[in-house]
Every structure is written in structure tokens, then in C-alpha cells.
Motif scaffolding. Structure first.
Motif, PDB file in Angstrom:
ATOM      1  N   UNK A  97       0.842  -1.203   0.000  1.00  0.00           N
ATOM      2  CA  UNK A  97       0.000   0.000   0.000  1.00  0.00           C
ATOM      3  C   UNK A  97       0.873   1.249   0.000  1.00  0.00           C
ATOM      4  N   UNK A  98       1.907   1.264   0.837  1.00  0.00           N
ATOM      5  CA  UNK A  98       2.819   2.409   0.879  1.00  0.00           C
ATOM      6  C   UNK A  98       3.462   2.625  -0.484  1.00  0.00           C
ATOM      7  N   UNK A  99       3.914   1.535  -1.098  1.00  0.00           N
ATOM      8  CA  UNK A  99       4.567   1.620  -2.402  1.00  0.00           C
ATOM      9  C   UNK A  99       3.619   2.228  -3.440  1.00  0.00           C
ATOM     10  N   UNK A 100       2.361   1.803  -3.423  1.00  0.00           N
ATOM     11  CA  UNK A 100       1.393   2.303  -4.412  1.00  0.00           C
ATOM     12  C   UNK A 100       1.095   3.788  -4.179  1.00  0.00           C
ATOM     13  N   UNK A 101       0.892   4.158  -2.921  1.00  0.00           N
ATOM     14  CA  UNK A 101       0.559   5.563  -2.636  1.00  0.00           C
ATOM     15  C   UNK A 101       1.741   6.486  -2.981  1.00  0.00           C
ATOM     16  N   UNK A 102       2.947   6.085  -2.568  1.00  0.00           N
ATOM     17  CA  UNK A 102       4.117   6.931  -2.829  1.00  0.00           C
ATOM     18  C   UNK A 102       4.402   7.044  -4.324  1.00  0.00           C
ATOM     19  N   UNK A 103       4.248   5.928  -5.027  1.00  0.00           N
ATOM     20  CA  UNK A 103       4.549   5.951  -6.465  1.00  0.00           C
ATOM     21  C   UNK A 103       3.536   6.771  -7.231  1.00  0.00           C
ATOM     22  N   UNK A 104       2.276   6.757  -6.796  1.00  0.00           N
ATOM     23  CA  UNK A 104       1.251   7.564  -7.475  1.00  0.00           C
ATOM     24  C   UNK A 104       1.622   9.041  -7.347  1.00  0.00           C
ATOM     25  N   UNK A 105       1.986   9.449  -6.137  1.00  0.00           N
ATOM     26  CA  UNK A 105       2.379  10.848  -5.922  1.00  0.00           C
ATOM     27  C   UNK A 105       3.580  11.194  -6.797  1.00  0.00           C
ATOM     28  N   UNK A 106       4.583  10.312  -6.774  1.00  0.00           N
ATOM     29  CA  UNK A 106       5.804  10.581  -7.549  1.00  0.00           C
ATOM     30  C   UNK A 106       5.505  10.660  -9.044  1.00  0.00           C
ATOM     31  N   UNK A 107       4.524   9.874  -9.515  1.00  0.00           N
ATOM     32  CA  UNK A 107       4.226   9.836 -10.954  1.00  0.00           C
ATOM     33  C   UNK A 107       3.203  10.900 -11.353  1.00  0.00           C
ATOM     34  N   UNK A 108       2.706  11.656 -10.388  1.00  0.00           N
ATOM     35  CA  UNK A 108       1.693  12.673 -10.697  1.00  0.00           C
ATOM     36  C   UNK A 108       0.343  12.071 -11.051  1.00  0.00           C
ATOM     37  N   UNK A 109       0.076  10.886 -10.518  1.00  0.00           N
ATOM     38  CA  UNK A 109      -1.217  10.230 -10.782  1.00  0.00           C
ATOM     39  C   UNK A 109      -2.132  10.444  -9.576  1.00  0.00           C
ATOM     40  N   UNK A 110      -3.364  10.841  -9.858  1.00  0.00           N
ATOM     41  CA  UNK A 110      -4.308  11.041  -8.755  1.00  0.00           C
ATOM     42  C   UNK A 110      -4.877   9.675  -8.358  1.00  0.00           C
ATOM     43  N   UNK A 111      -4.682   9.297  -7.105  1.00  0.00           N
ATOM     44  CA  UNK A 111      -5.062   7.954  -6.661  1.00  0.00           C
ATOM     45  C   UNK A 111      -6.314   7.988  -5.797  1.00  0.00           C
ATOM     46  N   UNK A 112      -7.289   7.187  -6.200  1.00  0.00           N
ATOM     47  CA  UNK A 112      -8.440   6.935  -5.327  1.00  0.00           C
ATOM     48  C   UNK A 112      -8.218   5.543  -4.761  1.00  0.00           C
ATOM     49  N   UNK A 113      -8.166   5.422  -3.449  1.00  0.00           N
ATOM     50  CA  UNK A 113      -7.738   4.173  -2.813  1.00  0.00           C
ATOM     51  C   UNK A 113      -8.844   3.633  -1.927  1.00  0.00           C
TER      52      UNK A 113
END
Ligand code: GYE
Length: 331
Positions: A60-76
Motif C-alpha cells: 500500500x505504501x509503495x502504491x501511494x508513494x509511487x502515485x504521488x511521484x508519478x503525478x497520478x491522482x489515486x483513489x484508494x
């Protein structure tokens, strides 16, 4: 099909032209996604299994951090181990017209209807970590994750080697992941196939412990009560193995000595137990899927072709190797 791929190719060309021009690709519906707004951001709806293990937390941490880094808006959304919650979350994402849906299916079966709904809405789906057993492979773009059969096989092969001089029966108990989950089915399969090489190696009990510490402890207590001679524990993840340690110690046995313990994952706590000699072997399963997932999301959103299966690279650990790797273990 043909018109669609032509449209996708056109979209890919458009996306790269925009990127070359220094402008991010727009999230409109022509790019293959639902495209809720035109702010240039890709929106991903992600349905997570739950928070059952150290592996899951790191994932979960990996997905949230990578979304931020990639500029992707994440709905989790955390489905709390329930398929019905995952289906609800996916339907919400379809309604919200997200650009990409990604999820880690809690069980393998029963996804065809909701996946078809996403496909009909033009929203690409990426499977991450666990797969589905749908016969129609066009229901999702790709599956990013580990080879669970291989993990089970590596665990079994190590045991075969350890016990090659055993003259009598070696009694094995198995703690399975949640019923119907791909890693539970596949690790069981791989391990079973590998230990078939030595008829002395016998699984005398096998029960789900749901990938949790509490589950591992409780089921191990039952195993110990019912079976006076247990030589080996194969736990489908570290957390169940860690829970089982408590049950084993409480029963007056020494984990790692009286009972050989093999697990899967290699999260920090598991690696510590291995370094301490309480576990004996771990087949690694990497939870750090975020960066690759975000990359894939950008590609499918741009209409690019992606491979149908992307396998995570993994290794195995003995006690000595765990001692070496531990100082740099991030999760
Ligand atoms: O091994 C376990 C988690 O799906 C690979 O799920 C994942 C598994 C992992 O709960 O710890």
C-alpha cells in the motif's frame, strides 16, 4: 477490435506529440480511459485487499508513494478482505469515470461481470499482485505480480535438499493464505509438487490462516494439539509464521530447531526471525509494485501496448543471507 486499435494507436501518437511539446497528455475519453476531467492528470482507482500483513502494508505504501511521484491522482479503497467490497469499489470507480482501474483481487474467481462492466465503460484494468481466473483475457490489460507457484516450489525444493538423508517420515504442517486467493492456491501447488520428490515428506495437516498473525497463531495451536510429531511448518507468508512462533514456544518447542520453519515474503520482521534462527528459509515475494504499476497506467492510458504478464524479480533467503540483507531491508 481493429477500429479500436487504430484509435489507440492514434491516441498514442497524440500523447507522445503532447509529451514532446512539454504538455502532459489529457485525461479525455479518446485516450482509452473514462477521463473524468481535463486537468491533464491521470486518475487511478485502486482497490486493495486489506491490511492483513506486513507485505500488504508495504505494498500500500509503495502504491501511494509511487502515485504521488508519478503525478497520478489515486483513489484508494481498502476492501477489508471482502470480494463484495472490491466489486463495490470498482463499480464506484466506473461511475466516477476514472482513467484506469487497478486492483489486487482477494480471491481468483468471480470477477467476469464487473470486469466486463469496466471494459464496456472503456476503462482499462490492470491486475496487480494477484490474478483472476477469467477465461477472457481481454477483460484486463496486464497482470503485474509474482510467480506464486515458483515461490512454493523454491520453498519445497529447499526442504527436499535439507531432508534428503531423512530415513523416516517427515511430518509437515501447512498454513495457507485466505481460501481461494491466488497466492494460497499457487504456493500450495508449487510446494506440493516439489516435495513429491521425496515420499518421506508428508503434509499431515493444511489449513487457512488467512495471511494474518492471529490466524497463524490460532491454527498452529490446533495443529500442535492434534499432532504430537510436527517436524516442519510451511507458512504461506511471514505473518502467519510469526504468529505460529508464539504457539510453538507456548507448546514448549523451539522454533527453527524442533520445528523447521519455511515462509514466503521476506518482510523485515520475517527476515529478523530468520536471522535469529527462528525461521529457517524464506522465499521472497516483493511488495514494491508501485513504480511499475504507475508506469503501466501511463502506458495503457496512452493506448500503448503492454505485455500481458509482468513478473516480479525475487530471490530466496537462508539465515546467513538474511543477516546480510537485514540492515538494508526497507519494509
Ligand atoms: O504474500 C501476503 C499477503 O498477495 C502476495 O498477500 C500477496 C500476499 C502476501 O497478505 O503476505
Amino acid at each position: 477490435m481493429r477500429t479500436q486499435s487504430v484509435r489507440w494507436r492514434a491516441a498514442a501518437v497524440l500523447a507522445s506529440v503532447l509529451l514532446v511539446g512539454g504538455v502532459a497528455a489529457c485525461g479525455n475519453s479518446d485516450t482509452g480511459g473514462g477521463g473524468s476531467k481535463d486537468d491533464g492528470k491521470i486518475t487511478m482507482g485502486f482497490s486493495q485487499v486489506g491490511a492483513e500483513s506486513g507485505w500488504r502494508t508495504a505494498n500500500t505504501t509503495s502504491i501511494k508513494e509511487s502515485a504521488t511521484a508519478a503525478g497520478i491522482e489515486l483513489k484508494f479503497d481498502d476492501a477489508q478482505q471482502k470480494q463484495e467490497n472490491q466489486i463495490k469499489a470498482i463499480r464506484n470507480y466506473i461511475q466516477q469515470k476514472v482513467d484506469v482501474i487497478a486492483f489486487s483481487p482477494v480471491v481468483e474467481s468471480g470477477w467476469d461481470t464487473v470486469l466486463k462492466e469496466a471494459k464496456d465503460a472503456g476503462i482499462p484494468v490492470i491486475l496487480t499482485d494477484r490474478s483472476v481466473d477469467s477465461a477472457d483475457k481481454t477483460l484486463y490489460k496486464t497482470f503485474l505480480g509474482s510467480d506464486f507457484v515458483k515461490e512454493g516450489r523454491l520453498a519445497g525444493e529447499w526442504l527436499v535438499e535439507q531432508k534428503k538423508t531423512a530415513s523416516g517420515p517427515v511430518n509437515i504442517v501447512e498454513l495457507q493464505g485466505n481460501t481461494g486467493a491466488a497466492p494460497a492456491n499457487d504456493r500450495k501447488k508449487g510446494f506440493g509438487e516439489a516435495i513429491a520428490a521425496n515420499p518421506n515428506l508428508k503434509i499431515i495437516a493444511s489449513q487457512p490462516g488467512d495471511f494474518t498473525r492471529a490466524g497463524g497463531k490460532q491454527v498452529m495451536e490446533q495443529f500442535l494439539k492434534a499432532n504430537p510429531k510436527i517436524d516442519v511448518l510451511f507458512a504461506h507468508n511471514d505473518d502467519m509464521g510469526l504468529g505460529a512462533l508464539e504457539a510453538i514456544t507456548a507448546a514448549g518447542k523451539v522454533p527453527g530447531k524442533d520445528i523447521t520453519i519455511i515462509t514466503v515474503d521476506a518482510v523485515k520482521d520475517g527476515m529478523q526471525a530468520l536471522a535469529d534462527g527462528k525461521f529457517n528459509f524464506i522465499a521472497e515475494c516483493s511488495p514494491l509494485l508501485g513504480p511499475q504499476l504507475m508506469d503501466l497506467a501511463k502506458k495503457v492510458h496512452a493506448g500503448e501496448e503492454v505485455p500481458p504478464r509482468i513478473e516480479t524479480e525475487e530471490t530466496t533467503f537462508t539465515t546467513e543471507q538474511a543477516k546480510e540483507a537485514l540492515p538494508n531491508r526497507k519494509y
